[in-house]
Scaffold this active site. Structure first.
Site, PDB file in Angstrom:
ATOM      1  N   ASP A  81       0.926  -1.304  -0.273  1.00 11.01           N
ATOM      2  CA  ASP A  81      -0.016   0.084  -0.031  1.00 11.01           C
ATOM      3  C   ASP A  81       0.927   1.234   0.135  1.00 11.01           C
ATOM      4  O   ASP A  81       1.969   1.220   0.656  1.00 11.01           O
ATOM      5  CB  ASP A  81      -1.087  -0.046   1.279  1.00 11.01           C
ATOM      6  CG  ASP A  81      -1.793  -1.271   1.392  1.00 11.01           C
ATOM      7  OD1 ASP A  81      -2.532  -1.353   0.145  1.00 11.01           O
ATOM      8  OD2 ASP A  81      -1.814  -1.977   2.313  1.00 11.01           O
ATOM      9  N   ASP A  83       0.821   5.236   0.595  1.00  4.61           N
ATOM     10  CA  ASP A  83       0.039   6.504   1.133  1.00  4.61           C
ATOM     11  C   ASP A  83       0.877   8.029   0.969  1.00  4.61           C
ATOM     12  O   ASP A  83       2.119   7.841   0.851  1.00  4.61           O
ATOM     13  CB  ASP A  83      -0.125   6.678   2.661  1.00  4.61           C
ATOM     14  CG  ASP A  83      -0.782   5.211   3.130  1.00  4.61           C
ATOM     15  OD1 ASP A  83      -1.633   4.729   2.260  1.00  4.61           O
ATOM     16  OD2 ASP A  83      -0.613   5.036   4.397  1.00  4.61           O
ATOM     17  N   ASP A 181       3.390   7.831  14.928  1.00  2.00           N
ATOM     18  CA  ASP A 181       3.667   7.115  15.968  1.00  2.00           C
ATOM     19  C   ASP A 181       5.162   6.705  16.124  1.00  2.00           C
ATOM     20  O   ASP A 181       5.928   7.305  16.721  1.00  2.00           O
ATOM     21  CB  ASP A 181       2.790   5.789  16.104  1.00  2.00           C
ATOM     22  CG  ASP A 181       2.545   5.264  14.576  1.00  2.00           C
ATOM     23  OD1 ASP A 181       3.619   5.313  13.603  1.00  2.00           O
ATOM     24  OD2 ASP A 181       1.561   4.404  14.269  1.00  2.00           O
TER      25      ASP A 181
END
Length: 505
Positions: A81, A83, A181
């Site tokens: 994926d 982003d 994070d």
């Protein structure tokens, strides 16, 4: 002494004192890492992600590939994926692409869609977010559901425990990096210039193979307890490459698991599927066992408890294999495997009490759903697919007449057969049954006809047990009980015959 007095008088201080006086910025320091130092292969970057970045930059915005994709590129993995992060707002992003949709309330992001049907690809585009302390946020007493109307007009809100319920305040790139994070997930890659922008020493941590939380780990877990599950997932994925947790990052996890009780069940359900369907299911289970984490989600506890059982262990292995081969993995199939022990045991208990096969199976399925999945059971399509996979296991025994042909026409036939194959591989049923269906599903019509005829003749040659008809007068009234047939008619069940044989209906 006199020199120190004079220096103090004129506002001077020694170098040591000056260093102590400087407070470390939460935004880190920007480092632009050239390709010769990070070594990312641009050929591993998805063309559609490249197109999104180019489109945004051509419109005058900043745009970078961000997060886990950059981490995977750094360690030589091909990301599944991609982003993109930008300074364009969701509305501005949406206007630039023909097929783009703004989604989410907690975090408003844009999904840019390429292709159609099963071959479609989604590039997730997020806007740089401001770094805001929880004390600056509006506080609500409830959660997403109980405070829904109150949250409607808020852009930054937390609940009483400090969990972020809304985070839609836009800010500069360095603040966006600080609110991510883990350091290895907080890097930005420009595919045009091939520069990696790193604020929190993610490159160094990637080289040292350390998973480190940005900021105070306990505070960050409280902001979003789902980071606990994300930490497990990253550790499982990167464990094979030698990555380990920094002590400060892992230390608070076990004591803060209880915070996940306030997270919406639907979100936990999605995070559980990510743990089990990203190609590292077995490694994720081992991480959960190592950290001693339980109570995250009832169904996940079932996986941890039963992961050593042959059937479920083989299903998890098979899932990891399919993901590694870029084959699709259906959530309904994996969930069917996870709950099969509960369904099978309940089914057998009911049939042992004299219940008929199909009603007993459906009752066992209902009990498993209610006990282990609850409100997020997917009583719609997901639950329907699971029921179909389980119900097919009865129909696989019927190999004469037109039944085998109608089975091949079922939309979920392949999933049902794969389930049957796992049962055969673990010795739950005869391997010959799975081999018969494997051959039948790929054979030509004349071979299929021959197989059905052979099966019919084999059944005729089996010894037939004569039906024993017992007169009603011979049966004490107290021994007659009524049971419900599959066709919903009530008939008298007369128990066992004199010789121990089941009596005929």
């Amino acid at each position: 002494m006199i020199k120190k007095f004079i220096d103090k008088l004129f506002g001077k201080s020694d170098g040591t004192a000056a260093v102590k006086a400087v407070k470390k910025s939460p935004f880190g320091t920007r480092n632009d890492i050239p390709v010769k130092d990070h070594g990312i292969n641009p050929k591993l970057v998805d063309e559609r992600a490249m197109d999104v970045v180019h489109t945004l930059k051509d419109a005058g915005f900043q745009a970078y590939i961000v997060g886990g994709a950059v981490r995977d590129l750094l360690v030589g993995l091909k990301p599944k994926d991609f982003d993109v992060a930008t300074d364009a707002t969701p509305e501005e992003v949406k206007r630039l692409f023909r097929r783009a949709f703004i989604i989410g309330r907690r975090f408003r992001i844009v999904h840019v869609i390429y292709g159609r049907g099963r071959e479609h690809e989604v590039i997730e585009v997020s806007t740089f977010r401001a770094y805001l302390d929880s004390s600056q946020a509006e506080q609500v007493g409830g959660n997403e559901r109980t405070s829904k109307s109150e949250l409607a007009g808020m852009t930054h809100a937390v609940d009483s425990s400090g969990r972020v319920l809304r985070d839609n305040v836009w800010g500069p790139m360095e603040e966006d990096a600080a609110r991510r994070d883990f350091s290895i997930n907080a890097m930005y890659y420009d595919p045009e210039t091939q520069v990696v922008v790193d604020y929190h020493n993610g490159i160094k941590d990637a080289k040292k193979k350390i998973i480190r939380m940005i900021g105070n780990p306990a505070v960050r877990y409280r902001e979003d307890p789902v980071r606990i599950i994300r930490a497990v997932r990253f550790a499982a994925k990167l464990n094979a490459l030698g990555f380990t947790f920094e002590d400060k990052t892992v230390q608070p996890i076990k004591g803060l698991v209880k915070l996940l009780a306030d997270v919406p069940q639907s979100r936990l359900f999605d995070e559980m599927l990510k743990l089990l369907q990203t190609g590292h299911a077995l490694a994720s289970i081992e991480q959960l066992k190592t950290l001693g984490l339980t109570g995250i989600y009832p169904l996940l506890d079932v996986v941890v408890e039963n992961s050593d059982q042959p059937f479920l262990n083989l299903a998890l292995q098979d899932t990891d294999r399919r993901v590694s081969e870029d084959k699709p993995v259906a959530p309904s199939f994996l969930l069917s495997c996870i709950l099969w022990a509960d369904v099978r045991d309940g089914w057998q208990q009911r049939m042992g009490r004299g219940e008929h096969t199909l009603p007993a199976l459906h009752d066992a399925i209902d009990d498993a759903f209610n006990a282990k999945i609850g409100d997020v059971s997917g009583r719609g399509k997901l639950g329907g697919d699971m029921r179909e996979i389980w119900a097919m296991q009865i129909r696989f025994d019927k190999r004469v007449g037109s039944s085998p042909y109608s089975m091949l026409e079922q939309p979920r036939f392949r999933a049902g057969f794969d389930f049957l194959r796992l049962r055969a591989q673990t010795g739950e049923i005869e391997m010959a049954l799975a081999e018969w269906w494997e051959k039948f599903s790929t054979a030509y019509d004349d071979v299929r006809h021959e197989m059905i005829e052979t099966q019919r003749l084999a059944q005729l040659q089996k010894p037939q047990h004569p039906r024993v008809r017992i007169k009603k007068a011979d049966v004490p009234v107290a021994d007659v009980r009524f049971v419900e047939h599959a066709d919903s008619t009530l008939v008298a069940d007369q128990g066992e015959g004199a010789a121990g044989e089941p009596a005929s209906d």
